[in-house]
Design an enzyme around this catalytic site. Structure first.
Site, mmCIF file in Angstrom:
data_model
loop_
_atom_site.group_PDB
_atom_site.id
_atom_site.type_symbol
_atom_site.label_atom_id
_atom_site.label_comp_id
_atom_site.label_asym_id
_atom_site.label_seq_id
_atom_site.Cartn_x
_atom_site.Cartn_y
_atom_site.Cartn_z
ATOM 1 N N THR A 105 -3.334 5.408 1.345
ATOM 2 C CA THR A 105 -4.591 6.151 1.260
ATOM 3 C C THR A 105 -5.273 6.316 2.612
ATOM 4 O O THR A 105 -5.958 7.310 2.833
ATOM 5 C CB THR A 105 -5.562 5.475 0.274
ATOM 6 O OG1 THR A 105 -5.782 4.127 0.664
ATOM 7 C CG2 THR A 105 -4.998 5.516 -1.134
ATOM 8 N N CYS A 106 -5.102 5.380 3.518
ATOM 9 C CA CYS A 106 -5.746 5.487 4.841
ATOM 10 C C CYS A 106 -5.194 6.670 5.637
ATOM 11 O O CYS A 106 -5.886 7.212 6.496
ATOM 12 C CB CYS A 106 -5.543 4.214 5.644
ATOM 13 S SG CYS A 106 -6.401 2.802 4.951
#
Length: 92
Positions: free
Chosen positions: A59-60
């Site tokens: 997700t980062c």
């Protein structure tokens, strides 16, 4: 990868929201819109994969690691399982 996009376009609205949360960590579009989100879809296995590995997301980095499943239906099943059982960070 083409199957992925075809499947994503066929998702119901709630499935699209779950995918967005699975992929980006949030079920809401960024302030500037989804076009500004940026997305990397990367093959995670060799071709014609039939194993149990589910798609994973970083997700980062807005990155999706997608196994190269042998069929479109298997791709759909595994993608739905990944978004359905995704826990994220468990923050409320």
């Amino acid at each position: 990868i083409r199957w992925f996009w075809e499947i994503l376009h066929q998702f119901e609205q709630d499935e699209k929201k779950k995918f967005l949360k699975f992929f980006s960590g949030s079920d809401r579009a960024p302030l500037r819109g989804l076009g500004k989100l940026g997305m990397l879809v990367q093959k995670a296995t060799g071709d014609n994969y039939t194993g149990d590995q589910l798609p994973t997301a970083h997700t980062c980095f807005n990155a999706l690691l997608l196994p190269a499943y042998a069929t479109k239906e298997l791709t759909r099943q595994k993608l739905l399982a990944a978004i359905q059982y995704s826990e994220g960070f468990g923050l409320k």
